[in-house]
Design a protein around this motif. Sequence first.
Motif, PDB file in Angstrom:
ATOM      1  N   SER A  23       0.826  -1.211   0.000  1.00  0.00           N
ATOM      2  CA  SER A  23       0.000   0.000   0.000  1.00  0.00           C
ATOM      3  C   SER A  23       0.860   1.261   0.000  1.00  0.00           C
ATOM      4  N   CYS A  24       2.150   1.110   0.269  1.00  0.00           N
ATOM      5  CA  CYS A  24       3.086   2.250   0.225  1.00  0.00           C
ATOM      6  C   CYS A  24       3.216   2.748  -1.213  1.00  0.00           C
ATOM      7  N   VAL A  25       3.767   3.944  -1.359  1.00  0.00           N
ATOM      8  CA  VAL A  25       3.973   4.536  -2.680  1.00  0.00           C
ATOM      9  C   VAL A  25       5.414   5.004  -2.803  1.00  0.00           C
ATOM     10  N   SER A  26       5.975   4.810  -3.990  1.00  0.00           N
ATOM     11  CA  SER A  26       7.275   5.382  -4.337  1.00  0.00           C
ATOM     12  C   SER A  26       7.095   6.331  -5.507  1.00  0.00           C
ATOM     13  N   SER A  60      -4.190  -2.265  -2.565  1.00  0.00           N
ATOM     14  CA  SER A  60      -5.072  -2.561  -1.427  1.00  0.00           C
ATOM     15  C   SER A  60      -4.751  -3.983  -0.981  1.00  0.00           C
ATOM     16  N   VAL A  61      -3.736  -4.117  -0.162  1.00  0.00           N
ATOM     17  CA  VAL A  61      -3.263  -5.445   0.228  1.00  0.00           C
ATOM     18  C   VAL A  61      -3.721  -5.861   1.621  1.00  0.00           C
ATOM     19  N   LEU A  62      -4.297  -4.951   2.386  1.00  0.00           N
ATOM     20  CA  LEU A  62      -4.713  -5.265   3.752  1.00  0.00           C
ATOM     21  C   LEU A  62      -6.166  -5.691   3.798  1.00  0.00           C
ATOM     22  N   ALA A  63      -6.454  -6.739   4.574  1.00  0.00           N
ATOM     23  CA  ALA A  63      -7.835  -7.186   4.753  1.00  0.00           C
ATOM     24  C   ALA A  63      -8.615  -6.097   5.493  1.00  0.00           C
ATOM     25  N   GLY A  64      -9.873  -5.962   5.176  1.00  0.00           N
ATOM     26  CA  GLY A  64     -10.708  -5.000   5.877  1.00  0.00           C
ATOM     27  C   GLY A  64     -10.566  -3.579   5.390  1.00  0.00           C
ATOM     28  N   VAL A 116      -0.199   1.848 -10.356  1.00  0.00           N
ATOM     29  CA  VAL A 116      -0.723   2.001  -8.998  1.00  0.00           C
ATOM     30  C   VAL A 116      -2.009   1.204  -8.819  1.00  0.00           C
ATOM     31  N   GLY A 117      -2.371   1.001  -7.551  1.00  0.00           N
ATOM     32  CA  GLY A 117      -3.627   0.355  -7.213  1.00  0.00           C
ATOM     33  C   GLY A 117      -3.558  -1.156  -7.335  1.00  0.00           C
ATOM     34  N   GLY A 118      -4.705  -1.752  -7.485  1.00  0.00           N
ATOM     35  CA  GLY A 118      -4.808  -3.204  -7.571  1.00  0.00           C
ATOM     36  C   GLY A 118      -4.707  -3.852  -6.197  1.00  0.00           C
ATOM     37  N   ARG A 119      -4.513  -5.166  -6.197  1.00  0.00           N
ATOM     38  CA  ARG A 119      -4.447  -5.907  -4.946  1.00  0.00           C
ATOM     39  C   ARG A 119      -3.087  -6.574  -4.736  1.00  0.00           C
ATOM     40  N   GLU A 120      -2.174  -6.398  -5.678  1.00  0.00           N
ATOM     41  CA  GLU A 120      -0.859  -7.034  -5.580  1.00  0.00           C
ATOM     42  C   GLU A 120       0.228  -6.018  -5.267  1.00  0.00           C
ATOM     43  N   GLY A 121       1.211  -6.476  -4.516  1.00  0.00           N
ATOM     44  CA  GLY A 121       2.385  -5.662  -4.284  1.00  0.00           C
ATOM     45  C   GLY A 121       3.257  -5.602  -5.532  1.00  0.00           C
ATOM     46  N   ARG A 122       4.320  -4.843  -5.457  1.00  0.00           N
ATOM     47  CA  ARG A 122       5.232  -4.665  -6.579  1.00  0.00           C
ATOM     48  C   ARG A 122       6.660  -4.583  -6.081  1.00  0.00           C
TER      49      ARG A 122
END
Length: 164
Positions: free
Chosen positions: A44-47, A107-111, A142-148
């Motif tokens: 969910s962090c941004v670079s 959006s990687v966190l539940a809830g 950006v976005g989605g449900r997966e990290g990078r």
Amino acid sequence: MNMCVIPSPRMERTPAQIERRVYLYPGGLWAASETAAITTVLGSCVSVCLWDPRTALGGVNHFILPRGGSNPSARYGNHALPMLLDRVLALGAQRDSLLACVFGGASVLAGEGNGTPLGSRNVSEAMEFLRREEIAVLRHDVGGREGRKLTFRTADGATLVRKP
């Protein structure tokens, strides 16, 4: 796998100019006059990567939350973004030729269904800052449900993004 290459003049390298490898931890910021390949992992962090094609100077941050208190910290977007801009300008980058790439904000966190997800708020903070500062966003993933996993090369402004 995606590449964002910002055109730059051809650079000849001697052994002394071999690219340094840097791992950027969450809440970190990196900008220096030496060439480097900076890698970080985003959820969910941004670079934000800033790069000047005229001077081949650049830097990147990795902020965790969109806004923080009065103590300046690269953990918070409202501090990390101006800190990064100030640092690359102090190194000699030219403000009118700066380009940006923005990554992360998943959006990687539940809830996260209640209200605006943290990743979306982080992306909004970055995009609004770049709009206010009139810095062109060349690319964003950006976005989605997966990290990078992001790697940014300051020598030529290239970015490599890998998703699981």
